[in-house]
Design a protein around this motif. Sequence first.
Motif, PDB file in Angstrom:
ATOM      1  N   ALA A  10       0.843  -1.214   0.000  1.00  6.60           N
ATOM      2  CA  ALA A  10       0.000   0.000   0.000  1.00  6.60           C
ATOM      3  C   ALA A  10       0.869   1.251   0.000  1.00  6.60           C
ATOM      4  CB  ALA A  10      -0.936  -0.006   1.204  1.00  6.60           C
ATOM      5  N   SER A  14       0.808   3.630  -3.307  1.00  9.90           N
ATOM      6  CA  SER A  14       0.310   4.998  -3.151  1.00  9.90           C
ATOM      7  C   SER A  14       1.421   5.989  -3.494  1.00  9.90           C
ATOM      8  CB  SER A  14      -0.253   5.237  -1.741  1.00  9.90           C
ATOM      9  OG  SER A  14       0.712   4.970  -0.766  1.00  9.90           O
ATOM     10  N   HIS A  15       2.668   5.623  -3.169  1.00  5.02           N
ATOM     11  CA  HIS A  15       3.805   6.473  -3.516  1.00  5.02           C
ATOM     12  C   HIS A  15       3.912   6.625  -5.038  1.00  5.02           C
ATOM     13  CE1 HIS A  15       8.224   7.112  -4.215  1.00  5.02           C
ATOM     14  NE2 HIS A  15       7.991   8.053  -3.317  1.00  5.02           N
ATOM     15  N   VAL A  48      -5.682   9.601  -3.033  1.00  3.60           N
ATOM     16  CA  VAL A  48      -4.495   8.815  -2.673  1.00  3.60           C
ATOM     17  C   VAL A  48      -3.844   9.404  -1.410  1.00  3.60           C
ATOM     18  CG1 VAL A  48      -2.243   7.994  -3.447  1.00  3.60           C
ATOM     19  CG2 VAL A  48      -4.113   8.169  -5.080  1.00  3.60           C
ATOM     20  N   PHE A  51      -5.863   8.435   1.559  1.00  3.01           N
ATOM     21  CA  PHE A  51      -5.605   7.035   1.871  1.00  3.01           C
ATOM     22  C   PHE A  51      -4.284   6.908   2.637  1.00  3.01           C
ATOM     23  CE2 PHE A  51      -3.097   3.313   0.931  1.00  3.01           C
ATOM     24  CZ  PHE A  51      -3.936   2.295   1.375  1.00  3.01           C
ATOM     25  N   ARG A  52      -3.242   7.582   2.114  1.00  3.70           N
ATOM     26  CA  ARG A  52      -1.912   7.453   2.713  1.00  3.70           C
ATOM     27  C   ARG A  52      -1.891   8.008   4.145  1.00  3.70           C
ATOM     28  NH1 ARG A  52       1.466   6.146   5.140  1.00  3.70           N
ATOM     29  NH2 ARG A  52       3.722   5.971   4.794  1.00  3.70           N
ATOM     30  N   TRP A  55      -3.618   5.491   6.282  1.00  2.00           N
ATOM     31  CA  TRP A  55      -2.708   4.348   6.376  1.00  2.00           C
ATOM     32  C   TRP A  55      -1.541   4.669   7.324  1.00  2.00           C
ATOM     33  CZ3 TRP A  55      -3.473  -0.449   5.878  1.00  2.00           C
ATOM     34  CH2 TRP A  55      -2.460  -1.370   5.586  1.00  2.00           C
TER      35      TRP A  55
END
Length: 339
Positions: A10, A14-15, A48, A51-52, A55
């Motif tokens: 992940a 995402s990166h 994104v 999300f990051r 996360w």
Amino acid sequence: MKRVKVWDPAVRLSHLAMGVLVLAAFLTSEEDDTLPLHMRLGLGLLGVVLFRVVWGFVGSTHARFSDFVKGPKAVLTAVRSMVRGKPEHTLGHNPVGALMVVTLLVLLAFVTMTGIVMGLGPDWSGPLALSKSTLHLVKEVHEGAAEALPVLIVLHVLGVILSSVLEKQNLIGGMVTGFKRADDAHVEPGAPSALRLTAGFLMAVVLAAAVVLGLWRVLPSGVADAAPALLSTYEQQARAESPSFERFDVARGKALYFTEHPTKNGATSCATCHSPDARQEGRSPVGKRIDPLAPSANPDRFTDAAKAMKWFDRNCTQVLGRPCTAVERGDFLTYLSSL
Ligand code: HEC
């Protein structure tokens, strides 16, 4: 030395997505006709980033902010040891890299959010209905912040290369494969359970997707959205003007565009100056170039209600000898929008 799995999929995906989306957003930021795509890329980027960030609280060991975000003292110590050429070995992000990671995430969130405010706010066409001056300010802030991005990204990449050299390991490769080298003596802290990771992952995805899908639906689909908004204003005026008004009509608008009227310059129609094809450039009697009038050929048209009104008044008076009615303005714009 041994190989240790540091970056989970992940983090790596995402990166990668952030890198690709930033590049694509830059490439689509200049031209009017790529702006709708630019807005959607920006919205995806915000998803994104969200999300990051989530996360960063619920992800695997080294994905978490608590693993790498350190106070100013730790950052200074890390800078000093890097300057001495003997970096402390950090398995996750080192404290200096971590500072950059957080700065980039904050900046990306800021740039995408100001972009979305711009997309939702243009005068009477977006749901936010910002005034022209506020919109202008948001635009300046958005563009200024976006220009800082390439500078920070270059610094970020240079920092990674420098750390790779100092630590004698390929950190870029590490972000691709997920593995880094560690001392044999290194002991990984206990990882969160698979159940907690799965639940955290689902939560992060659902949250980011909800924001993206919610905004996706209200974001205007094109810059030419200005005409429908102006049309609904004219429609209200037309109803007030004549109780028998039903709807605007392309054929009536076309007739208004082409019908010639005697003027002091001879027989003149709107087509005389605006060209028989309103998607083409026109020419004034003194030979001055006039940008195309049809919104499909010129997205700047009819984005400013006051400007449109000024020219309707001036040009109708010149051609018809009187200002156009709201019905005529609506018919005219309906015809132009059909091209
Ligand atoms: C004598 C030349 C001439 C004639 C004839 C003419 N126009 Fe124009 N029109 C112009 C010029 C010049 C502009 C402003 C320059 C620009 O915006 O590119 C303009 C701009 C406009 C705009 C502004 C649109 C916007 O919001 O950007 C509207 C609306 C318009 N004209 C309507 C008409 C209508 C309706 C007729 C026919 C009844 C007509 N014009 C006839 C020269 C003319």
